[in-house]
Design a protein around this motif. Structure first.
Motif, PDB file in Angstrom:
ATOM      1  N   ASP A 264     -44.688  -7.621 -12.563  1.00 47.74           N
ATOM      2  CA  ASP A 264     -43.587  -7.881 -11.467  1.00 47.74           C
ATOM      3  C   ASP A 264     -42.456  -7.287 -11.518  1.00 47.74           C
ATOM      4  O   ASP A 264     -41.796  -6.897 -10.601  1.00 47.74           O
ATOM      5  CB  ASP A 264     -42.877  -9.520 -11.783  1.00 47.74           C
ATOM      6  CG  ASP A 264     -44.349 -10.416 -11.587  1.00 47.74           C
ATOM      7  OD1 ASP A 264     -45.289 -10.073 -11.075  1.00 47.74           O
ATOM      8  OD2 ASP A 264     -44.181 -11.528 -12.205  1.00 47.74           O
ATOM      9  N   THR A 265     -42.057  -6.721 -12.974  1.00 47.79           N
ATOM     10  CA  THR A 265     -40.921  -5.808 -13.200  1.00 47.79           C
ATOM     11  C   THR A 265     -41.114  -4.428 -12.510  1.00 47.79           C
ATOM     12  O   THR A 265     -40.160  -3.499 -12.491  1.00 47.79           O
ATOM     13  CB  THR A 265     -40.783  -5.652 -14.730  1.00 47.79           C
ATOM     14  OG1 THR A 265     -42.024  -5.165 -15.208  1.00 47.79           O
ATOM     15  CG2 THR A 265     -40.368  -7.055 -15.310  1.00 47.79           C
ATOM     16  N   SER A 266     -42.330  -4.013 -12.013  1.00 44.80           N
ATOM     17  CA  SER A 266     -42.471  -2.717 -11.480  1.00 44.80           C
ATOM     18  C   SER A 266     -43.074  -2.669 -10.101  1.00 44.80           C
ATOM     19  O   SER A 266     -43.130  -1.805  -9.510  1.00 44.80           O
ATOM     20  CB  SER A 266     -43.590  -2.143 -12.572  1.00 44.80           C
ATOM     21  OG  SER A 266     -43.114  -1.689 -13.696  1.00 44.80           O
ATOM     22  N   LEU A 267     -43.389  -4.076  -9.535  1.00 44.92           N
ATOM     23  CA  LEU A 267     -43.612  -4.033  -8.078  1.00 44.92           C
ATOM     24  C   LEU A 267     -42.475  -3.625  -7.343  1.00 44.92           C
ATOM     25  O   LEU A 267     -41.411  -3.954  -7.406  1.00 44.92           O
ATOM     26  CB  LEU A 267     -44.006  -5.601  -7.716  1.00 44.92           C
ATOM     27  CG  LEU A 267     -45.193  -6.086  -8.205  1.00 44.92           C
ATOM     28  CD1 LEU A 267     -45.341  -7.518  -7.799  1.00 44.92           C
ATOM     29  CD2 LEU A 267     -46.359  -5.309  -7.320  1.00 44.92           C
ATOM     30  N   VAL A 268     -42.767  -2.736  -6.379  1.00 45.75           N
ATOM     31  CA  VAL A 268     -41.875  -2.530  -5.190  1.00 45.75           C
ATOM     32  C   VAL A 268     -40.840  -3.681  -4.686  1.00 45.75           C
ATOM     33  O   VAL A 268     -39.902  -3.760  -4.575  1.00 45.75           O
ATOM     34  CB  VAL A 268     -42.203  -1.539  -4.135  1.00 45.75           C
ATOM     35  CG1 VAL A 268     -41.258  -1.311  -3.219  1.00 45.75           C
ATOM     36  CG2 VAL A 268     -43.072  -0.464  -4.580  1.00 45.75           C
TER      37      VAL A 268
END
Length: 346
Positions: A264-268
């Motif tokens: 989730d921390t890297s989802l756009v």
């Protein structure tokens, strides 16, 4: 002393977390600026007099509750109300400041037949992101340039908010009162879940991304059956007026599946909550809108071919100069920055 420092010191003093050095610093400032001392005394009264809800067992939640109670106080004398409104405007920033941003909050009256007599509108200024705690315990992260409005107390049958811009929700579960989010193009109904909504006025689409739980999504003003969204799915409603009426029903609402392997921390769609700026193949024209809100600047691309460049990148604490310089390594362009204006050239 700037407002950020004053607000942080006041918040830490009220929560009992200020160090002796910080207390001395605040006392010295208040002796020189008595108007801020009165502001502190008003907040301190509410801090000690009001009892926080059971869920508000941390300093930030207690301070959020304090602001809610102070803004809804109809019995306070007019001079105190005037100072309270000033206090709320500054102290709302404290709550946001603890999460890294500034907020502007105001209270307005609703018609007498509505569920609540007071409507709260909170705005995250451009270049800032902030965290809110709603009366029911729901936590909301508000992205820069966004606004949310909600009643000072929810009704017995539902919890409704309205959003313009982008917000990430962690909704407190309450089966008797569904949580409803209204935007320009869609309505979302949930019981308890985590999701992101994006609907800036200048965008031609509205997005809702589900992280956990389940969300029921329907198009605003439509009689069609709602769509049930599952975790790691995103629904997009296009507001492109060029789409013909015959194709509108099949093209305006799209469900996309996100890669479950991406955190989730890297989802756009949700990286901004973790203070990350992520590009995943968007063209320069789309990226500039995100960067304008992120850095509170105006970006102009002077070459159409440059606007079509696509980028894959992730940034956290970089300045706009550092971001553009890194992007130059993959695609040829030049840029000039003059205060808050950024010009992009071939």
């Amino acid at each position: 002393m700037d407002k950020e420092r004053i607000s942080r010191l006041i918040a830490r003093k009220l929560s009992g977390e200020a160090s002796p050095t910080e207390i001395q610093e605040l006392d010295a400032h208040l002796r020189a600026h008595p108007e801020d001392a009165y502001f502190l005394s008003i907040l301190d009264d509410y801090w000690t007099m009001r009892t926080p809800p059971p869920a508000a067992d941390d300093a930030e939640a207690r301070f959020s509750h304090l602001l809610e109670m102070a803004g809804a106080d109809e019995e306070a004398p007019q001079p105190r109300v005037r100072y309270l409104r000033r206090a709320i405007a500054i102290a709302a920033a404290v709550t946001g400041l603890l999460a890294g941003g500034w907020l502007y909050t105001r209270y307005s009256s609703q018609p007498p037949d509505t569920a609540s007599a007071a409507l709260i509108e909170t705005v995250a200024k451009p270049g800032a992101k902030s965290r809110l705690l709603l009366p029911d315990g729901t936590v909301i992260w508000l992205n820069s340039g966004s606004r949310i409005s909600y009643p000072s107390s929810f009704s017995d049958t539902s919890r409704e908010v309205e959003i313009e811009g982008e917000a990430y929700f962690e909704v407190t579960k309450d089966p008797k009162r569904p949580f409803i989010v209204r935007t320009r193009d869609m309505q979302l109904q949930v019981l308890g879940t985590a999701f992101n909504v994006k609907c800036y006025p200048g965008d031609h689409k509205t997005e809702a991304t589900l992280i956990s739980g389940m969300v029921q999504v329907s198009r605003a003003g439509s009689q069609e059956a709602p769509v049930l969204l599952h975790p790691h799915e995103k629904v997009i409603i296009s507001s492109n007026e060029d789409v013909t009426e015959s194709k509108q029903e099949t093209q305006r609402l799209i469900v996309q599946h996100l890669k479950k392997s991406i955190a989730d921390t890297s989802l756009v769609e949700t990286a901004w909550v973790y203070n990350k700026l992520v590009f995943d193949g968007e063209d320069f024209g789309e990226i500039t809108a995100e960067m304008e809100r992120w850095y509170n600047v105006t970006i102009t691309i002077h070459d159409p071919s440059v606007a079509r460049y696509r980028f894959h990148a992730k940034f956290e604490n970089e300045t706009i100069t550092e971001v553009l310089s890194a992007m130059q390594l993959s695609s040829p362009f030049t840029f000039k920055i003059n205060h808050n204006e950024v010009n992009i050239y071939k």
